[in-house]
Design a protein around this motif. Structure first.
Motif, PDB file in Angstrom:
ATOM      1  N   PHE A   1       0.724  -1.435   0.178  1.00  0.00           N
ATOM      2  CA  PHE A   1      -0.176  -0.371  -0.017  1.00  0.00           C
ATOM      3  C   PHE A   1       0.697   1.213  -0.419  1.00  0.00           C
ATOM      4  CE2 PHE A   1       0.906  -0.572   3.719  1.00  0.00           C
ATOM      5  CZ  PHE A   1       1.402   1.524   5.017  1.00  0.00           C
ATOM      6  N   ILE A   2       0.390   2.279  -0.053  1.00  0.00           N
ATOM      7  CA  ILE A   2       0.654   3.895  -0.393  1.00  0.00           C
ATOM      8  C   ILE A   2      -0.378   4.580   0.780  1.00  0.00           C
ATOM      9  CG2 ILE A   2       2.558   3.397  -2.324  1.00  0.00           C
ATOM     10  CD1 ILE A   2       0.423   5.359  -3.841  1.00  0.00           C
ATOM     11  N   THR A   3       0.025   5.379   1.425  1.00  0.00           N
ATOM     12  CA  THR A   3      -0.317   5.861   1.766  1.00  0.00           C
ATOM     13  C   THR A   3      -0.364   7.261   0.919  1.00  0.00           C
ATOM     14  OG1 THR A   3       0.339   5.378   3.770  1.00  0.00           O
ATOM     15  CG2 THR A   3      -0.999   8.047   4.273  1.00  0.00           C
ATOM     16  N   LEU A   4      -2.294   7.762   0.765  1.00  0.00           N
ATOM     17  CA  LEU A   4      -2.477   9.136   0.207  1.00  0.00           C
ATOM     18  C   LEU A   4      -2.763  10.248   0.606  1.00  0.00           C
ATOM     19  CD1 LEU A   4      -5.437   7.692  -1.700  1.00  0.00           C
ATOM     20  CD2 LEU A   4      -2.995   7.785  -2.301  1.00  0.00           C
ATOM     21  N   PRO A   5      -2.323  11.929   0.206  1.00  0.00           N
ATOM     22  CA  PRO A   5      -2.465  12.569   0.783  1.00  0.00           C
ATOM     23  C   PRO A   5      -2.910  13.248   1.441  1.00  0.00           C
ATOM     24  CG  PRO A   5      -1.579  13.107  -1.621  1.00  0.00           C
ATOM     25  CD  PRO A   5      -2.128  11.827  -1.334  1.00  0.00           C
ATOM     26  N   ASP A   6      -4.769  12.260   1.636  1.00  0.00           N
ATOM     27  CA  ASP A   6      -5.857  12.573   2.555  1.00  0.00           C
ATOM     28  C   ASP A   6      -5.746  11.556   4.013  1.00  0.00           C
ATOM     29  OD1 ASP A   6      -6.309  10.010   1.299  1.00  0.00           O
ATOM     30  OD2 ASP A   6      -8.262  10.804   0.796  1.00  0.00           O
ATOM     31  N   GLY A   7      -4.715  10.616   4.336  1.00  0.00           N
ATOM     32  CA  GLY A   7      -4.188   9.996   5.025  1.00  0.00           C
ATOM     33  C   GLY A   7      -5.003   8.416   4.644  1.00  0.00           C
ATOM     34  N   THR A   8      -5.056   8.213   3.238  1.00  0.00           N
ATOM     35  CA  THR A   8      -5.509   6.953   3.143  1.00  0.00           C
ATOM     36  C   THR A   8      -5.033   5.847   2.879  1.00  0.00           C
ATOM     37  OG1 THR A   8      -8.173   8.148   2.542  1.00  0.00           O
ATOM     38  CG2 THR A   8      -7.934   5.643   1.832  1.00  0.00           C
ATOM     39  N   ASP A   9      -4.751   5.064   2.538  1.00  0.00           N
ATOM     40  CA  ASP A   9      -4.073   3.909   2.224  1.00  0.00           C
ATOM     41  C   ASP A   9      -4.791   3.170   0.876  1.00  0.00           C
ATOM     42  OD1 ASP A   9      -2.017   4.147   4.426  1.00  0.00           O
ATOM     43  OD2 ASP A   9      -2.806   2.471   6.319  1.00  0.00           O
TER      44      ASP A   9
END
Length: 246
Positions: free
Chosen positions: A45-53
């Motif tokens: 996974f990567i963490t998106l700018p809004d904090g969502t994985d």
């Protein structure tokens, strides 16, 4: 972006012996085997700018290179020779699966404590093996077919349209087939994760293709000059089972 420099002579699929065809085939099969052996079953996974994985399959980082090489094969050597390479890759996947099954099934020597880890890494279920092989077969042939057809339609112009367009079709089918067949209904793979991985695989693979377009242009242009051909599949039998000549 300019297309590769014009090749020396247009030719049919029954041209002379190629100088680099076997090396391109070897690169294709190597990347195919390693990406399936090492990265296919692991979600990351990567963490998106809004904090969502955002989850994706780890193999996506390297497997798309096999599609780029497939584009190079079809563009330079034509669909017929790309077909031969696809079948070679399919046979390599089958042997890899057979070898893994035999080695995992062999009883471990007394005192060796790595059997559980070995089974976890190499003991893919029949579902994963079958899904991988079916997805590869369908996706690669679709990719090669679309690129070859588009090359004729565009009269050899706008290479980027067919490399990216064929990837959208081929990689889309590959992702859509592999993950549901391999992991649907398995613990740890809820439907929302499964479809998120399918979509992210498709998006990342296509993005990879687009990002590497300048490199693809360089390789194709160099090979066309060195081989002295530019094959257009105007009279090619596109059946995956047709015999490849030469």
């Amino acid at each position: 972006m300019e297309d590769p420099a014009p090749p020396v002579v247009p030719a049919s699929a029954n041209g002379p012996r190629w100088r680099y065809y076997d090396l391109v085939m070897a690169a294709f099969v190597t990347i195919l085997i390693l990406s399936n052996l090492i990265g296919a079953a692991k979600p990351s996974f990567i963490t998106l700018p809004d904090g969502t994985d955002w989850s994706f399959g780890a193999g996506v980082l390297f497997f798309p290179i096999s599609y780029i090489i497939g584009d190079v094969l079809t563009e330079v050597y034509g669909y017929a020779r790309a077909r031969r390479v696809i079948w070679t890759g399919f046979a390599a996947l089958a042997f890899m699966a057979f070898m893994a099954w035999i080695v995992v099934a062999l009883p471990p020597a007394a005192g060796w404590g790595g059997q559980d880890a070995y089974e976890q890494v190499f003991g893919n279920t029949w579902r994963i093996v079958a899904a991988s092989m079916i997805a590869f077969w369908v996706g690669e042939f679709a990719n090669s077919y679309v690129l070859a057809r588009m090359k004729v339609w565009t009269k050899g112009k706008a290479l980027w349209t067919r490399t990216i367009g064929s990837t959208i079709v081929g990689q889309g089918l590959d992702s859509l087939i592999f993950y549901p067949l391999a992991f649907y209904g398995i613990a740890g793979w809820p439907p929302e994760l499964l479809w998120q991985v399918v979509l992210s695989q498709w998006a990342i693979k296509t993005a990879w293709e687009a990002m590497l377009t300048p490199f693809t242009y360089l390789v194709i242009g160099w090979l066309k000059k060195r081989e002295g051909v530019d094959i257009f599949d105007t009279a090619t039998d596109f059946s995956p089972f047709a015999r490849t000549q030469g």
